[in-house]
Design an enzyme around this catalytic site. Sequence first.
Site, PDB file in Angstrom:
ATOM      1  N   ASP A 100      -3.002  62.272  33.172  1.00  0.00           N
ATOM      2  CA  ASP A 100      -2.191  62.233  32.106  1.00  0.00           C
ATOM      3  C   ASP A 100      -1.501  60.707  32.146  1.00  0.00           C
ATOM      4  O   ASP A 100      -0.835  60.506  33.314  1.00  0.00           O
ATOM      5  CB  ASP A 100      -1.109  63.383  32.215  1.00  0.00           C
ATOM      6  CG  ASP A 100      -1.433  64.582  32.105  1.00  0.00           C
ATOM      7  OD1 ASP A 100      -2.127  64.836  30.960  1.00  0.00           O
ATOM      8  OD2 ASP A 100      -1.227  65.737  32.978  1.00  0.00           O
ATOM      9  N   PHE A 211       9.118  71.007  35.322  1.00  0.00           N
ATOM     10  CA  PHE A 211       7.790  70.799  35.751  1.00  0.00           C
ATOM     11  C   PHE A 211       6.923  71.771  34.740  1.00  0.00           C
ATOM     12  O   PHE A 211       5.945  71.334  34.259  1.00  0.00           O
ATOM     13  CB  PHE A 211       7.583  70.926  36.987  1.00  0.00           C
ATOM     14  CG  PHE A 211       8.087  69.802  37.893  1.00  0.00           C
ATOM     15  CD1 PHE A 211       8.284  68.683  37.238  1.00  0.00           C
ATOM     16  CD2 PHE A 211       8.027  69.850  39.259  1.00  0.00           C
ATOM     17  CE1 PHE A 211       8.490  67.818  38.322  1.00  0.00           C
ATOM     18  CE2 PHE A 211       8.213  69.042  40.189  1.00  0.00           C
ATOM     19  CZ  PHE A 211       8.915  67.882  39.551  1.00  0.00           C
TER      20      PHE A 211
END
Length: 280
Positions: A100, A211
């Site tokens: 990412d 997260f």
Amino acid sequence: MTQHNFSIEFFPPKTPEGTEKLRATRAKLAELRPKYFSVTFGAGGSTQQGTLDTVLEIMREGHEAAPHLSCVGSSRATLRNILTEYKSHGIRKLVALRGDLPSGFGAVDLSSGEFRYANELVEFIRAETGDWFHIEVGAYPEMHPQARSPQEDVQNFARKVQAGADAAITQYFYNADAYFNFVDEAQKLNVNVPIVPGIMPITNYTQLMRFSDMCGTEIPRWIRLKLASYGDDAESIRAFGLDVVTQLCEQLLEGGAPGLHFYTLNQAGATMAIWQRLVD
Ligand SMILES: Cc1cc2nc3c(=O)[nH]c(=O)nc-3n(C[C@H](O)[C@H](O)[C@H](O)COP(=O)(O)OP(=O)(O)OC[C@H]3O[C@@H](n4cnc5c(N)ncnc54)[C@H](O)[C@@H]3O)c2cc1C
């Protein structure tokens, strides 16, 4: 459990203090004799040198180490150079990912680079280096957040194995059933490589929620409510987290999971405590 099915993940430290701290963490975790340590890699190459330096240091200490390698934002030429360098150091294992892009890269069209998906990276590694590397890939029992459906996601996972991946490590999760269902679905697609559950110890409620929001992991309601009820009581959060995650690991191993991969965030304590309970 033995060292054959147990691995530990670090991220490359960014400061000399972080490097020292990781050395101490590693010395403790090495006592557990994991099969290998893996080291993450920032997409776009942001931590490439840090990843390699950390991997080489672990290898010098006599342990097997696997760099993660992500392809988004990289060219074939760059990845070819990295593979050549890894080979020259005698690295034999990789964790191959799409990656990412960091938020600082702005809105990037993932389809515009030379690699769009991790199956293309696996294919490239095999084409460039044959069977030199043992290749691990990512798997998502609760579905990758950008996938269109769970069915398509498991099919996309199967593509990575068809492209030459030897094994997989999952995103972390707290629902064992999601893992067992994912393994069943993969097997229906004739995917029989080991799929090792990724385990995230619970030590900090705010960090865990952040997260999990980013990576699409569900925190079951009862766990979330209990963690929230402890407020700033870090000791109760740690004790409860230890119980929950140890039970998850036991359930996974009893149900046939081929091993465990611990996301340590460069901390030794929680992983060691879970491990101790598992072997007792
Ligand atoms: C064990 C593990 C370690 C990780 N380590 C790192 C790290 O070191 N550095 C880092 O930057 N990130 C890391 N990540 C995060 C990872 O990069 C992200 O989850 C990323 O969004 C997806 O990577 P992937 O390799 O699973 O992607 P892919 O397998 O490419 O999948 C990404 C998405 O695209 C879809 N897809 C896949 N192939 C196709 C296709 N051919 N056609 C259409 N759709 C497709 C999938 O369903 C999924 O939704 C890690 C993840 C895991 C599970």
